[in-house]
Write a protein that holds these residues in place. Structure first.
Motif, mmCIF file in Angstrom:
data_model
loop_
_atom_site.group_PDB
_atom_site.id
_atom_site.type_symbol
_atom_site.label_atom_id
_atom_site.label_comp_id
_atom_site.label_asym_id
_atom_site.label_seq_id
_atom_site.Cartn_x
_atom_site.Cartn_y
_atom_site.Cartn_z
ATOM 1 N N UNK A 1 0.833 -1.204 0.000
ATOM 2 C CA UNK A 1 0.000 0.000 0.000
ATOM 3 C C UNK A 1 0.871 1.259 0.000
ATOM 4 N N UNK A 2 2.136 1.106 0.377
ATOM 5 C CA UNK A 2 3.077 2.227 0.383
ATOM 6 C C UNK A 2 3.506 2.499 -1.054
ATOM 7 N N UNK B 1 5.824 -6.173 -4.470
ATOM 8 C CA UNK B 1 5.791 -7.369 -3.621
ATOM 9 C C UNK B 1 7.214 -7.829 -3.290
ATOM 10 N N UNK B 2 8.137 -7.651 -4.206
ATOM 11 C CA UNK B 2 9.529 -8.000 -3.959
ATOM 12 C C UNK B 2 10.134 -7.121 -2.856
ATOM 13 N N UNK B 3 9.884 -5.823 -2.938
ATOM 14 C CA UNK B 3 10.405 -4.913 -1.915
ATOM 15 C C UNK B 3 9.724 -5.170 -0.578
ATOM 16 N N UNK B 4 8.447 -5.553 -0.603
ATOM 17 C CA UNK B 4 7.737 -5.899 0.636
ATOM 18 C C UNK B 4 8.431 -7.073 1.325
ATOM 19 N N UNK B 5 8.873 -8.056 0.555
ATOM 20 C CA UNK B 5 9.604 -9.189 1.134
ATOM 21 C C UNK B 5 10.913 -8.718 1.761
ATOM 22 N N UNK B 6 11.549 -7.739 1.134
ATOM 23 C CA UNK B 6 12.770 -7.178 1.719
ATOM 24 C C UNK B 6 12.487 -6.547 3.077
ATOM 25 N N UNK B 7 11.395 -5.799 3.162
ATOM 26 C CA UNK B 7 11.041 -5.162 4.425
ATOM 27 C C UNK B 7 10.802 -6.205 5.514
ATOM 28 N N UNK B 8 10.140 -7.295 5.158
ATOM 29 C CA UNK B 8 9.919 -8.378 6.118
ATOM 30 C C UNK B 8 11.259 -8.967 6.551
ATOM 31 N N UNK C 1 16.896 2.060 8.628
ATOM 32 C CA UNK C 1 16.168 1.287 7.619
ATOM 33 C C UNK C 1 17.045 1.080 6.389
ATOM 34 N N UNK C 2 17.731 2.123 5.981
ATOM 35 C CA UNK C 2 18.639 2.034 4.837
ATOM 36 C C UNK C 2 19.693 0.952 5.068
ATOM 37 N N UNK C 3 20.311 0.962 6.246
ATOM 38 C CA UNK C 3 21.355 -0.025 6.556
ATOM 39 C C UNK C 3 20.802 -1.445 6.557
ATOM 40 N N UNK C 4 19.632 -1.620 7.166
ATOM 41 C CA UNK C 4 19.036 -2.952 7.218
ATOM 42 C C UNK C 4 18.680 -3.462 5.816
ATOM 43 N N UNK C 5 18.079 -2.593 5.010
ATOM 44 C CA UNK C 5 17.698 -3.003 3.661
ATOM 45 C C UNK C 5 18.910 -3.283 2.792
ATOM 46 N N UNK C 6 19.955 -2.489 2.968
ATOM 47 C CA UNK C 6 21.184 -2.708 2.215
ATOM 48 C C UNK C 6 21.773 -4.081 2.560
ATOM 49 N N UNK C 7 21.783 -4.405 3.838
ATOM 50 C CA UNK C 7 22.304 -5.697 4.287
ATOM 51 C C UNK C 7 21.452 -6.842 3.730
ATOM 52 N N UNK C 8 20.135 -6.718 3.842
ATOM 53 C CA UNK C 8 19.224 -7.753 3.342
ATOM 54 C C UNK C 8 19.404 -7.935 1.835
#
Length: 126
Positions: free
Chosen positions: A61-62, A67-74, A92-99
């Motif tokens: 909804x953001x 759906x791919x980016x949503x999986x990254x957030x999870x 958030x940037x650091x976590x997403x970069x790591x994931x």
């Protein structure tokens, strides 16, 4: 329903046969704990499946979230759009970069400026 490839296709087809062909309608239904319980109990869906799809739909909804980016957030430990809306953009940037480095969701690197926009966009839906 939005394409959620990692989810059981038969369960997705069952939801569609029950009339949940639209993610917006299904999200609104799942936002009621009584309705969520009813879907799980009356139709025999696994609670984890229903929770997973509810979370993924919430993220999509953001603005700009696929759906791919949503999986990254999870994978980064976020459970709903509200969490993203109050997130520290640098964290958030650091976590997403790591994931992304660990799982190769995207070939390109996501920029901090885009993550700041994501946090702001999440505030509009949470």
């Amino acid at each position: 329903m939005i394409g959620y490839n990692e989810l059981n296709k038969k369960d997705i087809e069952r939801l569609e046969s029950l009339g949940y062909k639209n993610s917006v309608i299904f999200f609104e239904t799942l936002s009621s704990s009584d309705k969520k319980t009813e879907i799980i109990n009356d139709y025999g869906f696994e609670p984890e499946f229903i929770e997973s799809i509810h979370t993924l739909i919430d993220f999509t909804r953001i603005q700009w979230v696929s759906s791919n980016f949503a999986r990254m957030l999870v994978s980064a430990g976020y459970t709903n759009a509200k969490m993203v809306s109050v997130a520290d953009a640098d964290e958030l940037f650091s976590k997403l970069d790591k994931v992304n480095k660990e799982n190769n969701y995207f070939k390109m690197k996501i920029g901090l400026r885009n993550i700041k926009r994501l946090v702001r966009a999440a505030s509009y839906v949470s």
